[in-house]
Design a protein around this motif. Structure first.
Motif, PDB file in Angstrom:
ATOM      1  N   SER A   6      36.776  16.140 192.310  1.00  0.00           N
ATOM      2  CA  SER A   6      36.645  17.398 191.566  1.00  0.00           C
ATOM      3  C   SER A   6      36.605  17.151 190.060  1.00  0.00           C
ATOM      4  N   ASP A   7      37.546  16.323 189.562  1.00  0.00           N
ATOM      5  CA  ASP A   7      37.565  16.025 188.134  1.00  0.00           C
ATOM      6  C   ASP A   7      36.345  15.216 187.717  1.00  0.00           C
ATOM      7  N   ALA A   8      35.870  14.340 188.594  1.00  0.00           N
ATOM      8  CA  ALA A   8      34.676  13.548 188.293  1.00  0.00           C
ATOM      9  C   ALA A   8      33.460  14.457 188.129  1.00  0.00           C
ATOM     10  N   GLU A   9      33.359  15.456 189.008  1.00  0.00           N
ATOM     11  CA  GLU A   9      32.247  16.412 188.912  1.00  0.00           C
ATOM     12  C   GLU A   9      32.328  17.206 187.614  1.00  0.00           C
ATOM     13  N   GLN A  10      33.552  17.631 187.272  1.00  0.00           N
ATOM     14  CA  GLN A  10      33.732  18.378 186.033  1.00  0.00           C
ATOM     15  C   GLN A  10      33.429  17.510 184.808  1.00  0.00           C
ATOM     16  N   LEU A  14      30.811  18.088 181.780  1.00  0.00           N
ATOM     17  CA  LEU A  14      31.314  18.268 180.420  1.00  0.00           C
ATOM     18  C   LEU A  14      30.793  17.228 179.425  1.00  0.00           C
ATOM     19  N   VAL A  15      30.357  16.063 179.910  1.00  0.00           N
ATOM     20  CA  VAL A  15      29.770  15.076 178.989  1.00  0.00           C
ATOM     21  C   VAL A  15      28.280  15.333 178.762  1.00  0.00           C
ATOM     22  N   GLY A  16      27.756  16.358 179.425  1.00  0.00           N
ATOM     23  CA  GLY A  16      26.357  16.711 179.212  1.00  0.00           C
ATOM     24  C   GLY A  16      25.442  16.360 180.360  1.00  0.00           C
ATOM     25  N   GLY A  17      26.042  15.968 181.488  1.00  0.00           N
ATOM     26  CA  GLY A  17      25.232  15.673 182.666  1.00  0.00           C
ATOM     27  C   GLY A  17      24.666  14.268 182.672  1.00  0.00           C
ATOM     28  N   LYS A  18      24.027  13.951 183.764  1.00  0.00           N
ATOM     29  CA  LYS A  18      23.479  12.617 183.986  1.00  0.00           C
ATOM     30  C   LYS A  18      22.507  12.191 182.890  1.00  0.00           C
ATOM     31  N   LEU A  19      21.687  13.113 182.422  1.00  0.00           N
ATOM     32  CA  LEU A  19      20.657  12.774 181.438  1.00  0.00           C
ATOM     33  C   LEU A  19      21.235  12.434 180.068  1.00  0.00           C
ATOM     34  N   ASN A  20      22.487  12.826 179.817  1.00  0.00           N
ATOM     35  CA  ASN A  20      23.096  12.525 178.513  1.00  0.00           C
ATOM     36  C   ASN A  20      23.873  11.214 178.539  1.00  0.00           C
ATOM     37  N   ILE A  21      23.928  10.554 179.685  1.00  0.00           N
ATOM     38  CA  ILE A  21      24.668   9.293 179.814  1.00  0.00           C
ATOM     39  C   ILE A  21      23.704   8.121 179.712  1.00  0.00           C
ATOM     40  N   SER A  22      23.786   7.390 178.607  1.00  0.00           N
ATOM     41  CA  SER A  22      22.949   6.200 178.439  1.00  0.00           C
ATOM     42  C   SER A  22      23.529   5.010 179.197  1.00  0.00           C
ATOM     43  N   ALA A  23      24.847   4.929 179.257  1.00  0.00           N
ATOM     44  CA  ALA A  23      25.518   3.842 179.974  1.00  0.00           C
ATOM     45  C   ALA A  23      26.961   4.249 180.204  1.00  0.00           C
ATOM     46  N   VAL A  24      27.570   3.709 181.255  1.00  0.00           N
ATOM     47  CA  VAL A  24      28.975   3.989 181.539  1.00  0.00           C
ATOM     48  C   VAL A  24      29.591   2.776 182.226  1.00  0.00           C
ATOM     49  N   PHE A  73      38.743   6.236 189.857  1.00  0.00           N
ATOM     50  CA  PHE A  73      38.046   7.353 189.212  1.00  0.00           C
ATOM     51  C   PHE A  73      36.607   6.970 188.915  1.00  0.00           C
ATOM     52  N   TYR A  74      36.413   5.764 188.395  1.00  0.00           N
ATOM     53  CA  TYR A  74      35.069   5.294 188.027  1.00  0.00           C
ATOM     54  C   TYR A  74      34.147   5.263 189.245  1.00  0.00           C
ATOM     55  N   ASN A  75      34.654   4.736 190.358  1.00  0.00           N
ATOM     56  CA  ASN A  75      33.827   4.644 191.568  1.00  0.00           C
ATOM     57  C   ASN A  75      33.405   6.020 192.050  1.00  0.00           C
ATOM     58  N   GLU A  76      34.332   6.979 191.990  1.00  0.00           N
ATOM     59  CA  GLU A  76      33.991   8.335 192.422  1.00  0.00           C
ATOM     60  C   GLU A  76      33.048   9.007 191.439  1.00  0.00           C
ATOM     61  N   PHE A  77      33.208   8.671 190.146  1.00  0.00           N
ATOM     62  CA  PHE A  77      32.330   9.286 189.136  1.00  0.00           C
ATOM     63  C   PHE A  77      30.886   8.821 189.304  1.00  0.00           C
ATOM     64  N   VAL A  78      30.680   7.503 189.428  1.00  0.00           N
ATOM     65  CA  VAL A  78      29.298   7.008 189.544  1.00  0.00           C
ATOM     66  C   VAL A  78      28.659   7.482 190.846  1.00  0.00           C
ATOM     67  N   ALA A  79      29.493   7.698 191.895  1.00  0.00           N
ATOM     68  CA  ALA A  79      28.958   8.219 193.153  1.00  0.00           C
ATOM     69  C   ALA A  79      28.517   9.667 192.988  1.00  0.00           C
ATOM     70  N   VAL A  80      29.349  10.452 192.306  1.00  0.00           N
ATOM     71  CA  VAL A  80      29.015  11.862 192.063  1.00  0.00           C
ATOM     72  C   VAL A  80      27.811  11.996 191.138  1.00  0.00           C
ATOM     73  N   ALA A  81      27.779  11.155 190.101  1.00  0.00           N
ATOM     74  CA  ALA A  81      26.706  11.242 189.106  1.00  0.00           C
ATOM     75  C   ALA A  81      25.389  10.669 189.623  1.00  0.00           C
TER      76      ALA A  81
END
Length: 479
Positions: A6-10, A14-24, A73-81
């Motif tokens: 849930s927090d990963a999705e949020q 809040l960081v601007g979505g997938k298109l705003n992420i150049s690298a993570v 958290f990172y693993n769940e975030f990259v899966a969600v994103a």
């Protein structure tokens, strides 16, 4: 459903979505983002997420503090994103687009010394232990050292110098290697260059002042002094960057089929010659000048002012990344004066930040959610990792940060005023006392006590006054 889904999705939103992420990527406690447009990130909303302990931007990266569970958290975030994470090195490269020239310069300096820090910490501890058993007269009514009484400890004392010498006398090898690694050039050439600066056939840098005659290479038309640069930082850095520059340029112009022969030869040989004729002497003078200025400032009649300013300002320097430059200064002080009186203040600053968090733990001792953030942050800060404490707690409330800066300044004045010196850099928290020269451990312990007590008391007092003011305001409204 994952623990942090849930927090990963949020967070993604809040960081601007997938298109705003150049690298993570992530490190020990933080998610590290390189955002196409950092302004899009909703910082306040991100910090309000239950699993987020704070945020900050440094070196072109938007960093979100998660804590020890960041890998999950990172693993769940990259899966969600639906994106692929990258290495920390790739994130650093991507982040340079968001950095100014000065920021890139400081980041580069940090990348050179960061790989060396574990060895320097170990070296500082070893030198401290050798001083305790070899220099302090602890036995037979204070007339003999442990080494003088015990053959075993005499052997340990001698053996440990093998490691200490490798770390400090041969430091230029580590520096030139680290530069070649950072610049993406041939690392073995960097190592060889470093060895040519500390070779046993050269006059040891520590023996130059007392040498009756300095050996030299005689080329007939010119003579070059055979002086080593043991423990010298600036000469090694200048030589390392020259080697990287020459190799990079040569690889662009030399045909591939002969590059294996031509490039190493014409990069290494000229660099070694220039290092011993130009860069070494110049670097030595620059390093000596820098260390002289800092040492003079810390030993002059105005040393209390220098200490107060540095102790107060070091924590803000951490936020900007400027604190990385102190590593080079510390090592130059060690080379010139056999120890550093700058690093103890850094350890005290870290302790003070942890103590301010300890004050907040006491104030909010009934707040279970707050304790989940503050207790781990306090522990990590006392062990030398300040970011969770600074960004997760102290900067969030502001006044604990200022209380910590005040306590750090007072502790620094006592430390510098008493002439405290460390053998080298060490663990930048409570264990830092192990790197302090034995004769200064007692007064440094007093400085540590100040760094613990003052921020704690100030934080608690101000918190209670703020609470009283809020309560008075509510009563006034009720009336």
């Amino acid at each position: 459903m994952g623990k942090f889904k849930s927090d990963a999705e949020q967070l993604l939103k809040l960081v601007g979505g997938k298109l705003n992420i150049s690298a993570v990527t992530h490190c020990a406690t933080r998610m590290r983002f390189v955002l196409a447009d950092p302004k899009v990130a909703d910082v306040k909303a991100i910090e309000a997420l239950k699993s987020v302990k704070g945020t900050f931007t440094q070196a072109g990266q938007f960093q979100v503090i998660i804590g020890n569970e960041v890998p999950t958290f990172y693993n769940e975030f990259v899966a969600v994103a639906g994106i692929d994470g990258v290495s920390k090195d790739e994130v650093k490269v991507a982040a340079k687009g968001n950095m100014s020239f000065i920021q890139r310069l400081l980041a580069g300096l940090a990348e050179i010394f960061t790989p060396l820090i574990p060895a320097l910490v170990v070296g500082g501890l070893i030198l401290g232990f050798r001083n305790v058993i070899g220099d302090i007269k602890l036995l037979e009514n204070g007339t003999k050292t442990i080494v003088e009484v015990s053959q075993f400890w005499a052997g340990v004392h001698s053996f440990l110098w093998l490691i200490g010498e490798a770390i400090f006398h041969f430091l230029p090898v580590g520096i030139t290697w680290s530069i070649s690694k950072k610049m993406g050039t041939t690392q073995i050439l960097g190592i060889i260059l470093g060895i040519t600066l500390v070779s046993p056939q050269l006059l040891n840098a520590y023996a130059v002042a007392g040498a009756k005659e300095i050996p030299f290479w005689d080329f007939g038309f010119a003579k070059v002094q055979m002086i080593g640069y043991q423990a010298q930082v600036i000469p090694a850095m200048l030589a390392g960057f020259l080697l990287a520059f020459l190799e990079t340029k040569l690889r662009k112009i030399v045909p591939e089929y002969i590059s294996m022969i031509v490039v190493p030869f014409f990069a290494l040989v000229p660099t070694v010659l220039i290092a011993h004729t130009i860069l070494g002497p110049i670097g030595w003078k620059i390093g000596s000048a820098i260390s002289f200025v800092v040492y003079t400032g810390l030993t002059s009649s105005l040393k209390w002012l220098f200490a107060a300013l540095f102790g107060f300002a070091y924590a803000p320097l951490v936020i900007t990344g400027l604190h990385h430059m102190t590593n080079a200064i510390d090592m130059q002080l060690v080379a010139e004066f056999g120890g550093t009186n700058l690093w103890p203040m850094i350890a005290l600053s870290n302790i003070a930040q942890g103590s301010a968090v300890l004050g907040m733990i006491y104030v909010n001792r009934k707040d279970e959610d707050e304790k989940q953030v503050s207790i781990p942050a306090c522990i990590s800060c006392y062990l030398g990792v300040t970011e969770p404490a600074m960004f997760g707690i102290n900067l969030k409330y502001v006044y604990p940060f200022l209380c910590a800066m005040t306590g750090s300044a007072l502790a620094a004045v006592v430390s510098v005023g008493s002439g405290v010196m460390a053998n080298s850099i060490g663990v930048g928290g409570l264990p830092g006392i192990l790197s302090i020269k034995p004769q200064f451990m007692a007064v440094f312990a007093i400085s540590m006590l100040i760094a613990v007590v003052v921020p704690f008391i100030l934080t608690v007092i101000i918190s209670k006054r703020k609470a009283a003011t809020v309560l008075a305001g509510k009563e006034a409204v009720a009336k």
